[in-house]
Design a protein around this motif. Structure first.
Motif, short mmCIF file in Angstrom:
data_model
loop_
_atom_site.label_atom_id
_atom_site.label_comp_id
_atom_site.label_asym_id
_atom_site.label_seq_id
_atom_site.Cartn_x
_atom_site.Cartn_y
_atom_site.Cartn_z
N GLN A 65 4.42 0.51 26.58
CA GLN A 65 5.72 -0.11 26.89
C GLN A 65 5.56 -1.12 28.03
O GLN A 65 6.23 -2.14 28.07
CB GLN A 65 6.73 0.98 27.28
N ALA A 66 4.64 -0.85 28.94
CA ALA A 66 4.41 -1.75 30.08
C ALA A 66 3.87 -3.10 29.63
O ALA A 66 4.01 -4.10 30.35
CB ALA A 66 3.44 -1.10 31.07
N ASP A 67 3.27 -3.16 28.44
CA ASP A 67 2.74 -4.43 27.92
C ASP A 67 3.82 -5.35 27.37
O ASP A 67 3.60 -6.55 27.21
CB ASP A 67 1.73 -4.15 26.79
N VAL A 68 4.97 -4.80 27.06
CA VAL A 68 6.05 -5.57 26.43
C VAL A 68 6.71 -6.46 27.49
O VAL A 68 7.19 -5.94 28.50
CB VAL A 68 7.09 -4.65 25.76
N PRO A 69 6.76 -7.76 27.27
CA PRO A 69 7.36 -8.66 28.27
C PRO A 69 8.88 -8.58 28.25
O PRO A 69 9.48 -8.27 27.20
CB PRO A 69 6.88 -10.04 27.81
N PRO A 70 9.52 -8.88 29.37
CA PRO A 70 10.99 -8.89 29.40
C PRO A 70 11.57 -10.16 28.75
O PRO A 70 12.73 -10.17 28.35
CB PRO A 70 11.32 -8.84 30.89
N LYS A 71 10.75 -11.20 28.66
CA LYS A 71 11.17 -12.45 28.02
C LYS A 71 9.90 -13.19 27.63
O LYS A 71 8.80 -12.84 28.06
CB LYS A 71 12.03 -13.30 28.96
N THR A 72 10.07 -14.21 26.79
CA THR A 72 8.93 -15.00 26.33
C THR A 72 9.31 -16.48 26.35
O THR A 72 10.48 -16.83 26.55
CB THR A 72 8.54 -14.62 24.88
N VAL A 73 8.34 -17.32 26.11
CA VAL A 73 8.62 -18.76 26.00
C VAL A 73 9.63 -19.00 24.88
O VAL A 73 10.55 -19.81 25.01
CB VAL A 73 7.31 -19.56 25.75
N LEU A 74 9.48 -18.27 23.78
CA LEU A 74 10.41 -18.42 22.66
C LEU A 74 11.82 -17.99 23.05
O LEU A 74 12.79 -18.69 22.74
CB LEU A 74 9.93 -17.62 21.44
N SER A 75 11.96 -16.86 23.74
CA SER A 75 13.31 -16.43 24.12
C SER A 75 13.93 -17.41 25.12
O SER A 75 15.15 -17.58 25.12
CB SER A 75 13.31 -15.00 24.67
N GLU A 76 13.12 -18.05 25.92
CA GLU A 76 13.64 -19.08 26.82
C GLU A 76 14.17 -20.27 26.03
O GLU A 76 15.24 -20.82 26.35
CB GLU A 76 12.56 -19.52 27.80
N GLN A 77 13.47 -20.66 24.96
CA GLN A 77 13.93 -21.77 24.11
C GLN A 77 15.20 -21.39 23.35
O GLN A 77 16.14 -22.18 23.28
CB GLN A 77 12.84 -22.19 23.12
N VAL A 78 15.23 -20.19 22.79
CA VAL A 78 16.41 -19.74 22.06
C VAL A 78 17.61 -19.69 23.00
O VAL A 78 18.70 -20.14 22.65
CB VAL A 78 16.16 -18.36 21.40
N SER A 79 17.41 -19.16 24.20
CA SER A 79 18.48 -19.09 25.19
C SER A 79 19.02 -20.49 25.51
O SER A 79 20.23 -20.72 25.53
CB SER A 79 17.96 -18.43 26.47
N LYS A 80 18.11 -21.41 25.72
CA LYS A 80 18.50 -22.79 26.03
C LYS A 80 19.32 -23.39 24.88
O LYS A 80 20.35 -24.03 25.10
CB LYS A 80 17.24 -23.62 26.28
N ASP A 81 18.88 -23.16 23.66
CA ASP A 81 19.57 -23.72 22.50
C ASP A 81 20.93 -23.05 22.27
O ASP A 81 21.89 -23.71 21.87
CB ASP A 81 18.70 -23.59 21.25
N LEU A 82 21.00 -21.75 22.51
CA LEU A 82 22.29 -21.06 22.40
C LEU A 82 23.28 -21.62 23.42
O LEU A 82 24.45 -21.87 23.10
CB LEU A 82 22.12 -19.55 22.61
N LYS A 83 22.82 -21.81 24.65
CA LYS A 83 23.70 -22.37 25.69
C LYS A 83 24.16 -23.77 25.31
O LYS A 83 25.33 -24.12 25.51
CB LYS A 83 22.99 -22.35 27.04
N LYS A 84 23.25 -24.55 24.74
CA LYS A 84 23.61 -25.90 24.30
C LYS A 84 24.67 -25.85 23.19
O LYS A 84 25.52 -26.72 23.09
CB LYS A 84 22.37 -26.63 23.78
N ALA A 85 24.63 -24.78 22.39
CA ALA A 85 25.60 -24.60 21.31
C ALA A 85 26.91 -23.99 21.81
O ALA A 85 27.84 -23.78 21.02
CB ALA A 85 25.01 -23.73 20.22
N GLY A 86 26.99 -23.70 23.12
CA GLY A 86 28.24 -23.21 23.70
C GLY A 86 28.29 -21.74 24.01
O GLY A 86 29.33 -21.23 24.46
N PHE A 87 27.19 -21.02 23.82
CA PHE A 87 27.17 -19.58 24.09
C PHE A 87 26.96 -19.31 25.58
O PHE A 87 26.35 -20.10 26.28
CB PHE A 87 26.05 -18.91 23.29
#
Length: 193
Positions: free
Chosen positions: A131-153
């Protein structure tokens, strides 16, 4: 039977892990509901949200974005008095905003298509040992987050988004010794199961 370290010991947690978490979700409305719940979880433990999930569903009219999108101050005031949910004005306001954003994305091709395009429709398969190997976020989740915010989320930062991606099976983060790892990996190979 081995499970991911976060799953348990409460039966509701074990059941969620064993039947839902990591299973690819392709339904647009269900994807939205899970994103909202992950937003409400920010700063809290997931078990808190899981125990209140049915209360959330009742309070938010079955997470019908078309209903929630039309809400205003009266509904916000009602929700702020509802002890069955997390009474956080910012998260409640974000849910209404996100319902409107979901409708917009849905009308432009579907929220499911919008989200699954990040992984070409096939869940990413990780092979974490602990479980310690699992990251809390990734480059992909950062991109998805950015795109969701751009879409108004709102309330969709990279850590929330990554937890949501794991829960909805866009990424298989069951540890390799977990009995669900191979099962979820098998679901991902053929797309929709």
């Amino acid at each position: 039977m081995e499970r991911c370290g976060w799953a348990g010991p409460e039966p509701i947690y074990v059941t969620y892990h064993d039947t839902e978490w990591g299973v690819p979700e392709y339904d647009s409305r269900a994807l939205w509901e899970k994103l909202i719940l992950d937003g409400f979880q920010a700063g809290l433990s997931w078990i808190t949200i899981l125990k209140k999930r049915e209360n959330f569903r009742a309070a938010f009219e079955g997470f019908d974005p078309h209903v929630v999108a039309g809400w205003g101050e009266a509904e916000v005031s009602r929700l702020l008095q509802d002890e069955g949910i997390i009474r956080h004005r910012g998260k409640i306001d974000a849910t209404i905003t996100n319902a409107r954003a979901w409708i917009d994305v849905e009308e432009r091709g579907g929220f499911d298509q919008f989200m699954w395009r990040y992984v070409d429709g096939v869940p990413l398969q990780n092979s974490f040992e602990t479980q310690a190997d699992v990251p809390p976020k990734t480059v992909l989740s950062e991109q998805v987050s950015k795109d969701l915010k751009k879409a108004g989320f709102k309330f969709c930062g990279p850590t929330i988004v990554y937890a949501w991606m794991e829960a909805c099976g866009l990424v298989n983060d069951h540890i390799v010794t977990c009995h669900r790892h191979a099962f979820c990996a098998g679901m991902g190979r053929g797309g929709k199961e």
